[in-house]
Design an enzyme around this catalytic site. Structure first.
Site, short mmCIF file in Angstrom:
data_model
loop_
_atom_site.label_atom_id
_atom_site.label_comp_id
_atom_site.label_asym_id
_atom_site.label_seq_id
_atom_site.Cartn_x
_atom_site.Cartn_y
_atom_site.Cartn_z
N ASP A 82 -21.02 -8.69 -43.92
CA ASP A 82 -20.17 -9.35 -42.94
C ASP A 82 -19.07 -10.07 -43.70
OD1 ASP A 82 -19.34 -10.76 -40.61
OD2 ASP A 82 -21.41 -10.85 -39.90
N ASP A 138 -15.39 -10.19 -39.50
CA ASP A 138 -15.57 -11.34 -38.62
C ASP A 138 -14.23 -11.87 -38.08
OD1 ASP A 138 -17.34 -13.57 -37.65
OD2 ASP A 138 -15.94 -14.74 -38.86
N GLU A 166 -14.96 -7.37 -35.33
CA GLU A 166 -15.26 -8.26 -34.20
C GLU A 166 -13.90 -8.62 -33.62
OE1 GLU A 166 -17.27 -12.53 -33.06
OE2 GLU A 166 -16.04 -12.34 -34.82
N HIS A 200 -25.87 -12.51 -32.95
CA HIS A 200 -26.22 -13.87 -33.37
C HIS A 200 -25.42 -14.93 -32.62
CE1 HIS A 200 -22.68 -12.58 -35.38
NE2 HIS A 200 -22.38 -13.83 -35.66
N ASP A 201 -24.50 -14.52 -31.75
CA ASP A 201 -23.67 -15.47 -31.01
C ASP A 201 -24.04 -15.57 -29.54
OD1 ASP A 201 -22.08 -16.08 -33.22
OD2 ASP A 201 -20.68 -14.45 -32.81
C1 GLC Z 1 -17.59 -15.06 -35.37
C2 GLC Z 1 -19.06 -15.10 -35.69
C3 GLC Z 1 -19.59 -16.46 -35.34
C4 GLC Z 1 -18.86 -17.49 -36.15
C5 GLC Z 1 -17.35 -17.36 -35.98
C6 GLC Z 1 -16.63 -18.11 -37.04
O1 GLC Z 1 -17.34 -15.15 -34.03
O2 GLC Z 1 -19.72 -14.06 -35.05
O3 GLC Z 1 -20.97 -16.56 -35.53
O4 GLC Z 1 -19.25 -18.77 -35.75
O5 GLC Z 1 -16.92 -16.03 -36.10
O6 GLC Z 1 -16.74 -17.44 -38.26
#
Ligand code: GLC
Length: 514
Positions: free
Chosen positions: A54, A156, A213, A282-283
């Site tokens: 990641d 990310d 993402e 995980h979110d």
């Molecule tokens: C993304 C991740 C999340 C994190 C954010 C900041 O959305 O999935 O878990 O808090 O980025 O890096």
């Protein structure tokens, strides 16, 4: 070929679950050493599994040496590696942007007498991608891990890396008088130049795969983002998720909204790129709690979600414990929660006048910690995860819901995942067959066909607690006589075969169309 995506495993103060990286070249000792990572890549490779890392490239931790240098003065080697701006004449922040985790997106730095920008928490300063040295440093890191043999990267928060040329206040959109940073900085023109450069410097000529993402990148942008002219192999879209970003108001959703979002994603990725299918990460809280009513049988609900996940057209991303049917936790105090977003949401709710019980109920329903409890391997102490102290308590259902128990139980959610995965391996139509939605207007049933010439399957999932038919009108299937049920999530519950004329509550079937 399979792959395991690891959320960030780099050295980090762990303010945000590792999404605050302090050293991209070193594995966090919490997880092991760089040698352990080499061994993992090697052992996974022998089993036909690639390891996906990641890359958190919008920001670093404020503990990263780049930032520690950058904050010292306005004229050191790293001074331009982050996004620094002077205060407004009255001393206030350069703009009224609200960070994604709440509060201003700017934090004052005494030593520089300037503000720095953070799209997320103050401990996550945004990198300045306009600086070619920054970009090169980031490509070097990715290449280091490619050379180590990783199979790819999840990128990310990637749509935020390009900032607009001029920073302006946004129209206030909340009681705090601020304006959401997302609206101001997401998918800014010019971002694709950076991403093409990344692709060229890191991915071209290798066999790695990338998934972005990409919240805020819409279907119209997709051809520029994925596929042969794009920059990534896939991007996650979030339109089908039913857990809303506003924790104070329960999102009203209908099954038809979810189906429409999935069908739209299938349609665009049939043209460009490829679809990463997911319901958990995980979110987000656990999907069984989000998509099914409280009184639904969790095993049937888990099987139903798994059926959609493993039969849509795309690459299924199974999140830790989803295959075991994990559900949310509900701890008695906010102090039990580690997620910084949950704490921030809790405090905002209190400041808006909600009671502690109300604020805690929002956290119970939406906290990211719901999906961050330790893996449950067996019924021993800490679910066999560790002999030390885990970062969060183990879910209290671990004595029955654990990998060892489920592996031995043919009626478990895990056993259903195995059946579906085996079926998927044996039926190529589930990989490359076309997708077509059936009974689109039903609020109870999600049904679709997968079709490759004469090879045709019907998948139907009843999301409701009452019996429901699959309406075949317009499906291209002449009658129920042409449908032979191959798998039903009730197989070990009732001896009678499932029928698409009357799906039982929460039943999922996979059927052959003759
Ligand atoms: C993304 C991740 C999340 C994190 C954010 C900041 O959305 O999935 O878990 O808090 O980025 O890096």
């Amino acid at each position: 070929m399979g792959a395991v995506w690891l959320t960030p495993v780099f050295v980090s103060p762990m303010e945000d679950n590792g999404y605050d990286v302090a050293d991209y070249y070193t594995i966090n000792p919490l997880y092991g050493s760089n040698e352990d990572m080499d061994a993992l890549i090697e052992a996974a490779g022998q089993r036909g599994i690639r390891i996906v890392m990641d890359l958190v490239y919008n920001h670093t931790s404020d503990q990263h040496e780049w930032f520690r240098e950058s904050m010292q003065s306005r004229d050191n080697a790293y001074s331009d590696w982050y996004i620094w701006r002077d205060a407004k004449p009255d001393g206030s922040a350069p703009t009224n942007w609200r960070s994604i985790f709440g509060g201003s997106a700017w934090t004052w730095c005494e030593s520089r007498q300037q503000y720095y920008l953070h799209t997320f928490a103050p401990s996550q300063p945004d990198l300045n991608w306009e600086n070619p040295e920054v970009r090169q440093a980031l490509y070097d890191i990715a290449n280091y891990w490619v050379d180590k043999g990783v199979g790819g990267f999840r990128m990310d928060a990637i749509p935020y890396i390009k900032k607009p040329p001029v920073f302006k206040d946004g129209t206030p959109d909340g009681v705090d008088g601020m304006s959401d940073v997302h609206a101001m900085t997401v998918n800014t023109p010019g971002i694709l130049d950076f991403l093409h450069e990344f692709r060229q410097q890191v991915q071209d000529g290798t066999d790695i795969f990338t998934v972005g993402e990409a919240n805020g990148v819409g279907p119209d942008d997709l051809p520029d983002w994925v596929g042969s002219n794009g920059v990534f192999d896939m991007i996650f879209s979030f339109d089908h998720l039913v857990d809303g970003d506003n924790w104070r108001v329960e999102k009203q959703w209908k099954l038809t909204d979810v189906k429409q979002a999935l069908t739209a994603a299938e349609a665009v990725t049939a043209e460009a790129g490829w679809y990463p299918v997911f319901f958990e990460n995980h979110d987000k809280p656990r999907s069984i709690d989000s998509y099914f009513p409280e009184d639904a049988d969790p095993v049937l609900a888990g099987r139903a979600m798994g059926t959609v996940l493993l039969t849509l057209r795309g690459t299924p991303f199974i999140y830790e414990g989803e295959e075991l049917g994990y559900t949310n936790v509900a701890w008695p105090s906010i102090d039990d929660y580690n997620d910084l977003n949950s704490r921030s949401q809790y405090n905002s709710a209190l400041s808006e006048g909600y009671t502690e019980a109300e604020a805690l109920s929002f956290v119970h329903r939406h906290s990211r910690d719901n999906a961050r409890t330790p893996m449950q391997w067996n019924a021993e102490a800490n679910a066999g995860f560790t002999t030390g102290t885990p970062w969060l308590p183990v879910h209290d259902d671990y004595t029955s819901e654990n990998a060892q128990a489920e592996a031995a139980d043919p009626a478990s959610v895990l056993a259903w995942y195995h059946r579906l995965a085996d079926f998927r391996q044996a039926n190529e139509v589930l990989c490359d067959g076309d997708y077509r939605e059936v009974a689109a207007s039903s609020e109870q049933v999600y049904a679709f066909t997968r079709e490759n010439g004469d090879d045709k399957l019907l998948i139907a999932v009843n999301f409701s607690g009452s019996e429901a038919p699959v309406d075949l009108t317009g499906s291209g299937i002449a009658s129920f006589e042409d449908v032979e049920v191959l798998l039903s999530s009730y197989d070990d519950i009732e001896a009678t075969a499932g029928t698409p004329e009357a799906l039982r509550p929460y039943e999922a079937i996979v059927a052959r169309i003759r």
